[in-house]
Design a protein around this motif. Structure first.
Motif, mmCIF file in Angstrom:
data_model
loop_
_atom_site.group_PDB
_atom_site.id
_atom_site.type_symbol
_atom_site.label_atom_id
_atom_site.label_comp_id
_atom_site.label_asym_id
_atom_site.label_seq_id
_atom_site.Cartn_x
_atom_site.Cartn_y
_atom_site.Cartn_z
ATOM 1 N N SER A 123 32.671 40.559 41.825
ATOM 2 C CA SER A 123 33.459 40.228 43.098
ATOM 3 C C SER A 123 33.926 38.542 42.801
ATOM 4 C CB SER A 123 32.418 40.186 44.176
ATOM 5 O OG SER A 123 32.760 39.405 45.102
ATOM 6 N N ASN A 124 35.078 38.285 43.448
ATOM 7 C CA ASN A 124 35.182 36.903 43.786
ATOM 8 C C ASN A 124 35.128 36.926 45.293
ATOM 9 O OD1 ASN A 124 36.307 34.321 44.016
ATOM 10 N ND2 ASN A 124 38.375 34.927 43.621
ATOM 11 N N PRO A 125 34.282 35.842 45.694
ATOM 12 C CA PRO A 125 33.882 34.672 45.265
ATOM 13 C C PRO A 125 32.364 34.740 44.792
ATOM 14 C CG PRO A 125 33.711 34.604 47.682
ATOM 15 C CD PRO A 125 34.249 35.918 47.307
ATOM 16 N N ALA A 130 39.760 28.321 42.952
ATOM 17 C CA ALA A 130 40.505 29.150 42.208
ATOM 18 C C ALA A 130 39.690 29.392 41.052
ATOM 19 C CB ALA A 130 41.773 28.066 41.905
ATOM 20 N N GLY A 131 40.061 30.588 40.607
ATOM 21 C CA GLY A 131 38.987 31.028 39.410
ATOM 22 C C GLY A 131 39.949 31.583 38.110
ATOM 23 N N GLU A 132 39.678 30.710 37.148
ATOM 24 C CA GLU A 132 40.204 30.776 36.081
ATOM 25 C C GLU A 132 39.579 30.242 34.753
ATOM 26 O OE1 GLU A 132 44.006 28.818 35.756
ATOM 27 O OE2 GLU A 132 43.360 26.846 36.719
ATOM 28 N N THR A 144 41.055 49.284 44.198
ATOM 29 C CA THR A 144 39.871 48.839 43.341
ATOM 30 C C THR A 144 40.515 47.816 42.405
ATOM 31 O OG1 THR A 144 38.318 49.136 41.748
ATOM 32 C CG2 THR A 144 39.809 50.695 41.925
ATOM 33 N N ASP A 145 39.994 46.626 42.643
ATOM 34 C CA ASP A 145 40.600 45.173 41.986
ATOM 35 C C ASP A 145 39.620 44.980 41.033
ATOM 36 O OD1 ASP A 145 41.133 42.707 41.121
ATOM 37 O OD2 ASP A 145 41.395 42.224 43.028
ATOM 38 N N GLU A 146 40.088 45.415 39.610
ATOM 39 C CA GLU A 146 39.392 45.252 38.331
ATOM 40 C C GLU A 146 39.538 43.993 37.482
ATOM 41 O OE1 GLU A 146 39.631 49.204 36.356
ATOM 42 O OE2 GLU A 146 38.300 50.093 38.232
ATOM 43 N N VAL A 171 46.379 40.333 33.121
ATOM 44 C CA VAL A 171 45.807 39.502 31.999
ATOM 45 C C VAL A 171 45.141 38.071 32.193
ATOM 46 C CG1 VAL A 171 47.099 40.796 30.275
ATOM 47 C CG2 VAL A 171 48.063 38.829 31.364
ATOM 48 N N SER A 172 45.411 37.754 33.518
ATOM 49 C CA SER A 172 45.229 36.551 33.809
ATOM 50 C C SER A 172 43.769 35.952 33.242
ATOM 51 C CB SER A 172 45.306 36.207 35.368
ATOM 52 O OG SER A 172 46.475 36.199 35.832
ATOM 53 N N LYS A 173 42.756 36.688 33.783
ATOM 54 C CA LYS A 173 41.417 35.939 33.777
ATOM 55 C C LYS A 173 40.856 36.180 32.222
ATOM 56 C CE LYS A 173 41.740 35.593 38.082
ATOM 57 N NZ LYS A 173 41.637 34.577 38.975
ATOM 58 N N ASN A 227 53.931 40.422 39.015
ATOM 59 C CA ASN A 227 53.851 39.122 38.845
ATOM 60 C C ASN A 227 52.504 38.642 39.121
ATOM 61 O OD1 ASN A 227 56.619 37.819 38.113
ATOM 62 N ND2 ASN A 227 56.930 39.299 39.823
ATOM 63 N N GLY A 228 51.414 39.023 38.155
ATOM 64 C CA GLY A 228 49.970 38.774 38.451
ATOM 65 C C GLY A 228 49.398 40.074 39.375
ATOM 66 N N ALA A 229 48.100 39.947 39.345
ATOM 67 C CA ALA A 229 47.252 40.994 40.153
ATOM 68 C C ALA A 229 47.665 40.860 41.423
ATOM 69 C CB ALA A 229 45.973 40.830 39.824
ATOM 70 N N LYS A 230 48.000 39.408 41.846
ATOM 71 C CA LYS A 230 48.042 38.983 43.190
ATOM 72 C C LYS A 230 49.563 39.871 43.933
ATOM 73 C CE LYS A 230 47.143 34.772 44.958
ATOM 74 N NZ LYS A 230 47.127 33.316 44.982
ATOM 75 N N PHE A 276 37.815 47.182 47.112
ATOM 76 C CA PHE A 276 36.642 47.315 46.409
ATOM 77 C C PHE A 276 36.736 46.285 45.131
ATOM 78 C CE2 PHE A 276 33.258 48.606 43.485
ATOM 79 C CZ PHE A 276 32.088 48.403 44.089
ATOM 80 N N THR A 277 35.862 45.207 45.123
ATOM 81 C CA THR A 277 36.124 44.146 43.757
ATOM 82 C C THR A 277 34.683 44.041 43.239
ATOM 83 O OG1 THR A 277 37.674 43.239 45.489
ATOM 84 C CG2 THR A 277 36.958 42.066 43.171
ATOM 85 N N SER A 278 34.651 44.513 42.128
ATOM 86 C CA SER A 278 33.467 44.425 41.327
ATOM 87 C C SER A 278 33.937 44.093 39.745
ATOM 88 C CB SER A 278 32.187 45.668 41.599
ATOM 89 O OG SER A 278 31.352 45.437 40.605
HETATM 90 C C1 LIG Z 1 39.495 39.119 43.014
HETATM 91 C C2 LIG Z 1 41.090 38.669 42.459
HETATM 92 N N1 LIG Z 1 41.997 39.382 42.353
HETATM 93 C C3 LIG Z 1 43.108 39.105 42.185
HETATM 94 C C4 LIG Z 1 43.543 37.941 41.804
HETATM 95 C C5 LIG Z 1 44.632 37.465 41.220
HETATM 96 O O1 LIG Z 1 44.889 37.333 39.933
HETATM 97 P P1 LIG Z 1 46.394 36.893 39.395
HETATM 98 O O2 LIG Z 1 46.398 35.647 38.563
HETATM 99 O O3 LIG Z 1 46.770 37.851 38.229
HETATM 100 O O4 LIG Z 1 47.436 37.194 40.175
HETATM 101 C C6 LIG Z 1 42.614 36.964 41.740
HETATM 102 C C7 LIG Z 1 42.506 35.402 41.479
HETATM 103 O O5 LIG Z 1 42.033 34.597 41.850
HETATM 104 C C8 LIG Z 1 41.320 37.372 42.104
HETATM 105 O O6 LIG Z 1 40.097 36.487 42.474
#
Ligand SMILES: Cc1ncc(COP(=O)(O)O)c(C=O)c1O
Length: 308
Positions: free
Chosen positions: A173-175, A38-40, A201-203, A235-237, A99-102, A169-171
């Motif tokens: 990147s997680n993980p 979990a990334g926070e 694109t997930d920013e 706004v999460s991260k 409700n979150g980027a998720k 595309f995610t940059s």
């Molecule tokens: C790549 C990526 N996108 C989106 C999210 C989701 O973020 P949020 O907390 O806003 O739902 C995460 C959360 O770990 C993530 O790693």
């Protein structure tokens, strides 16, 4: 009991959770471990944001349903923030607060994918992508990154078929934490622009960049891709607000309109108090979290030093 749906049965448990549990166990045993689960951020939400939310609880407007697409003031602030950070002019009407980027990721797949559509996902990937692609009836196709943990247009070509409908595309990147250079982002963007596919694109990690690394947004590098691009953020991260659950998607008009319809049936709207908190975060700007971020970065550096 009748069987639960095939859709639900097809979803795997979150590997992120398993990794986080294992990292906690190792840490408890005294091992110097950095968790890539979990990334926070490890600091609390800045006080001016919490104060704005506390004030919002006393305003009866926030005790009732709001617009499915989100607070108009928040949608405008998101458009302003996107111009500042992603260098993109977007219409606030195309912003959908989630409700979150998720949830933004989930909704993007729901409104863009048909059964059997293939989705290219650079690997290693965030585990939610393939599961939510499957939930939308799509077929996740992992594109294995090279030794530098990046994918190239040639790798995307090799994974493309006549069923390919989307690239995620995610940059940063997680993980992996890898950040593509602006030239690499432009190359991927040009590839996507020249294909009949959507680009998501997930920013979300845009501000978690270190050293020479520089975030750049694909549609800013390659404006032609904008008409089939969905931008995910939240706004999460950046503001240490993972618990408040505020994210968003920005898409072409038709895509955003479909997402708003879906939202209206899914959760009606994001909690009003959380939206006010997100507005305070965006209006406060990056300076308001700078001090906490510096302390956070220092702690992470110490963790890496302990490992090396
Ligand atoms: C790549 C990526 N996108 C989106 C999210 C989701 O973020 P949020 O907390 O806003 O739902 C995460 C959360 O770990 C993530 O790693």
């Amino acid at each position: 009991m009748p069987a639960i749906s095939q859709r639900a049965r097809a979803i795997a448990e979150s590997a992120t959770l398993a990794i986080t549990t294992r990292a906690n166990q190792l840490r408890a045993a005294g091992e110097p471990v950095i968790g890539f689960g979990a990334g926070e951020p490890d600091f609390p939400t800045p006080p001016h944001i919490v104060a704005a939310a506390a004030r919002a609880t006393g305003d009866a407007v926030n005790h009732h349903y709001g617009a499915a697409a989100g607070l108009p003031t928040l949608r405008s602030a998101i458009a302003d923030k996107t111009a500042r950070d992603s260098l993109l002019d977007v219409d606030p009407a195309h912003v959908v607060v989630t409700n979150g980027a998720k949830q933004a990721v989930f909704m993007a797949f729901q409104v863009l994918l048909d059964p059997g559509d293939e989705v290219l996902i650079p690997a290693p990937y965030w585990v939610t992508y393939p599961e939510t692609v499957r939930f939308a009836g799509g077929v996740p196709i992992a594109v294995e990154a090279g030794i530098d943990l990046k994918i190239t247009p040639e790798m995307l070509d090799a994974a493309t078929t006549d069923r390919t409908k989307m690239l995620v595309f995610t940059s940063p990147s997680n993980p992996t934490g890898v950040v593509y250079s602006p030239a690499e982002v432009a190359a991927i963007g040009s590839w996507a622009a020249s294909r009949d596919i959507f680009l998501v694109t997930d920013e979300i990690y845009e501000h978690l960049v270190y050293g020479e690394a520089q975030f750049s947004s694909i549609p800013a590098q390659v404006p032609e891709v904008m008409e089939k691009c969905v931008i995910i953020n939240g706004v999460s991260k950046t503001y240490a607000m993972t618990g408040w659950r505020v994210g968003w998607l920005i898409g072409p008009g038709q895509v955003s309109a479909a997402a708003i319809k879906l939202q209206s049936h899914l959760s009606s709207n994001v909690a009003m108090v959380s939206q006010v908190a997100a507005l305070a975060a965006l209006e406060g700007g990056l300076e308001s979290v700078a001090e906490m971020r510096v302390a956070f970065d220092r702690r992470r550096r110490r963790m890496f030093e302990a490992l090396s």
